[in-house]
Enzyme design. Structure first.
Site, PDB file in Angstrom:
ATOM      1  N   GLY A  24       0.882  -1.171   0.000  1.00 46.90           N
ATOM      2  CA  GLY A  24       0.000   0.000   0.000  1.00 46.90           C
ATOM      3  C   GLY A  24       0.920   1.222   0.000  1.00 46.90           C
ATOM      4  O   GLY A  24       1.870   1.301   0.802  1.00 46.90           O
ATOM      5  N   ALA A  25       0.602   2.178  -0.892  1.00 46.05           N
ATOM      6  CA  ALA A  25       1.533   3.286  -1.131  1.00 46.05           C
ATOM      7  C   ALA A  25       1.873   4.110   0.117  1.00 46.05           C
ATOM      8  O   ALA A  25       3.018   4.519   0.307  1.00 46.05           O
ATOM      9  CB  ALA A  25       0.944   4.188  -2.217  1.00 46.05           C
ATOM     10  N   GLY A  26       0.873   4.347   0.970  1.00 46.29           N
ATOM     11  CA  GLY A  26       1.119   5.147   2.169  1.00 46.29           C
ATOM     12  C   GLY A  26       2.033   4.416   3.149  1.00 46.29           C
ATOM     13  O   GLY A  26       3.002   4.985   3.657  1.00 46.29           O
ATOM     14  N   CYS A 135      -9.178  -3.333  -4.370  1.00 47.89           N
ATOM     15  CA  CYS A 135      -7.877  -3.519  -3.707  1.00 47.89           C
ATOM     16  C   CYS A 135      -7.997  -3.128  -2.229  1.00 47.89           C
ATOM     17  O   CYS A 135      -9.120  -2.953  -1.711  1.00 47.89           O
ATOM     18  CB  CYS A 135      -6.796  -2.708  -4.397  1.00 47.89           C
ATOM     19  SG  CYS A 135      -5.114  -3.129  -3.849  1.00 47.89           S
ATOM     20  N   SER A 137      -6.861  -0.062  -0.028  1.00 50.69           N
ATOM     21  CA  SER A 137      -6.233   1.237   0.195  1.00 50.69           C
ATOM     22  C   SER A 137      -6.564   1.625   1.623  1.00 50.69           C
ATOM     23  O   SER A 137      -7.741   1.668   2.005  1.00 50.69           O
ATOM     24  CB  SER A 137      -6.796   2.263  -0.791  1.00 50.69           C
ATOM     25  OG  SER A 137      -6.769   3.554  -0.217  1.00 50.69           O
ATOM     26  N   ASP A 204      -1.624   4.838  -6.178  1.00 49.21           N
ATOM     27  CA  ASP A 204      -0.183   4.670  -5.963  1.00 49.21           C
ATOM     28  C   ASP A 204       0.565   5.881  -6.486  1.00 49.21           C
ATOM     29  O   ASP A 204       1.551   6.311  -5.907  1.00 49.21           O
ATOM     30  CB  ASP A 204       0.308   3.399  -6.660  1.00 49.21           C
ATOM     31  CG  ASP A 204      -0.129   2.186  -5.864  1.00 49.21           C
ATOM     32  OD1 ASP A 204      -1.272   1.739  -6.056  1.00 49.21           O
ATOM     33  OD2 ASP A 204       0.658   1.730  -5.008  1.00 49.21           O
ATOM     34  N   LYS A 215      -3.986  -0.154  -8.353  1.00 49.00           N
ATOM     35  CA  LYS A 215      -3.983  -1.614  -8.529  1.00 49.00           C
ATOM     36  C   LYS A 215      -4.643  -2.057  -9.827  1.00 49.00           C
ATOM     37  O   LYS A 215      -5.653  -1.495 -10.241  1.00 49.00           O
ATOM     38  CB  LYS A 215      -4.697  -2.239  -7.319  1.00 49.00           C
ATOM     39  CG  LYS A 215      -4.798  -3.726  -7.287  1.00 49.00           C
ATOM     40  CD  LYS A 215      -3.481  -4.436  -7.448  1.00 49.00           C
ATOM     41  CE  LYS A 215      -2.409  -4.015  -6.466  1.00 49.00           C
ATOM     42  NZ  LYS A 215      -1.059  -4.496  -6.821  1.00 49.00           N
ATOM     43  N   LYS A 240       1.541  11.411  -3.210  1.00 48.44           N
ATOM     44  CA  LYS A 240       1.336  10.392  -4.248  1.00 48.44           C
ATOM     45  C   LYS A 240       1.284  11.028  -5.642  1.00 48.44           C
ATOM     46  O   LYS A 240       0.962  10.354  -6.618  1.00 48.44           O
ATOM     47  CB  LYS A 240       0.069   9.593  -3.947  1.00 48.44           C
ATOM     48  CG  LYS A 240       0.257   8.720  -2.710  1.00 48.44           C
ATOM     49  CD  LYS A 240      -1.010   8.027  -2.288  1.00 48.44           C
ATOM     50  CE  LYS A 240      -0.751   7.199  -1.035  1.00 48.44           C
ATOM     51  NZ  LYS A 240      -2.004   6.763  -0.404  1.00 48.44           N
TER      52      LYS A 240
END
Ligand code: RUB
Length: 333
Positions: A24-26, A135, A137, A204, A215, A240
């Site tokens: 997960g981007a964060g 996904c 998030s 992302d 995703k 992001k």
């Protein structure tokens, strides 16, 4: 401590991101900030600024080599390294304190951003809404939970998100927060879309033209939503947004192992089969109604303003020709 002088804990974080134990981007961004902090606190090399900067640049390169698509990772690293660069420290202690301070600041601001986005997004969700998410998030889960607490969410359709099944994480967390969840296969998105009021997804990377990289399957969800005239909200912190897309760099899409899709034995049984496993796709800005950030709700076409407002320091570096191919070992110098 390893032979190269990189603390084991830092290597474990890098490995965790690579193998998606941390995902997960964060979370990836916060883990990278934490890794830089640990690397600084456990630094055992010569106590001069030049050696320290070289070392921290090496750790930064190691971290950003773990996964290619989420820009939150290089942005977090860049945030910390550029503060070191700007502080122009006179002693090793000053340099080390700067890295630790800005790593902690990044993590705090990131957590706070998720909170603000969730509160903002909840206001956009109407009473008795049916929501669809894709996904896992953490921002989307948090935003949906916030809306649920306001009594606005009837139920959430959560896709499985093949092949890695991150949708199960989203479903589990939503259920733990009391939100009614219906898990669906990715292929059922269009089947349920007529019932859905809002699609809420994370990101992302957001490109300078407002395209959203998320995703794999997100663009199909957005396509089905557009056809059914359902609003698509992207919840994404400003780190992001990708500065390098402004100078034409494409967002690298990660391709993962075929065995995530089919078992090894099956591939061996059918040796001529080819398997493609792209992990992310690009949703064009026309398919996104709004991007909800910690600095406000914007149309995707306003991504450039976010880049200017929040990542101006990175844009300056790009103008000097320094950031298109980021190599932190040189940049830290
Ligand atoms: C996760 C994914 C998420 C975004 C946003 O992909 O695509 O939607 O990263 O997540 P992966 P968050 O599982 O491959 O890392 O809101 O938690 O930052």
């Amino acid at each position: 401590m390893t032979e190269q002088g990189v603390p084991t804990k830092v290597l474990e974080i890098a490995e965790g991101i690579k193998t998606m134990r941390i995902r997960g981007a964060g979370k990836i961004a916060r883990a990278a900030a934490e890794a830089l902090k640990i690397a600084t606190l456990e630094y055992g090399g010569p106590k001069d600024i030049s050696s320290f900067k070289k070392y921290i640049g090496k750790v930064a390169d190691l971290l950003i080599s773990t996964r290619p698509t989420a820009v939150s990772l290089p942005n977090a690293v860049m945030y910390i390294l550029s503060s070191l660069h700007r502080a122009n420290p006179g002693t090793f202690d000053d340099a080390a304190n700067t890295v630790v301070f800005s790593a902690e600041k990044f993590i705090d601001e990131s957590i706070n951003a998720v909170k603000i986005i969730s509160e903002t997004a909840a206001k956009r969700i109407s009473e008795n809404s049916v929501i669809l998410t894709h996904c896992h998030s953490s921002v989307a889960v948090s935003a949906i939970t916030e809306a649920y607490k306001l009594g606005r969410v009837l139920k959430v359709y959560s896709t499985e998100t093949r092949p890695f099944y991150q949708g199960r994480i989203a479903a589990k967390q939503l259920l733990e927060n009391g939100v009614p969840v219906v898990q669906i296969p990715d292929s059922a998105v269009r089947y349920v879309m007529h019932e859905v009021d809002h699609v809420i997804i994370g990101a992302d990377t957001v490109a300078s033209n407002g395209a959203v990289v998320n995703k794999i399957g997100t663009s199909q969800v957005a396509l089905a939503a557009k056809e059914a005239r359902v609003r698509v909200y992207v919840v994404a912190e400003t780190y992001k947004f990708s500065p390098t897309t402004l100078v034409g760099e494409p967002v690298p899409i990660e391709f993962r192992e075929p065995t995530e899709i089919v078992p090894e034995a099956w591939v061996q049984k059918h040796p001529r089969i080819k398997v493609l496993n792209p992990s992310f796709d690009v949703t064009p800005p026309e398919y996104v109604d709004a991007i909800i950030t910690e600095i406000g709700v914007i149309p995707p076409q306003a991504a450039i303003l976010v880049l200017m407002e929040r990542l101006g320091w990175a844009l300056d570096k790009i103008k000097q020709g320094g950031l298109t191919k980021i190599k932190f070992e040189d940049y830290a110098e």
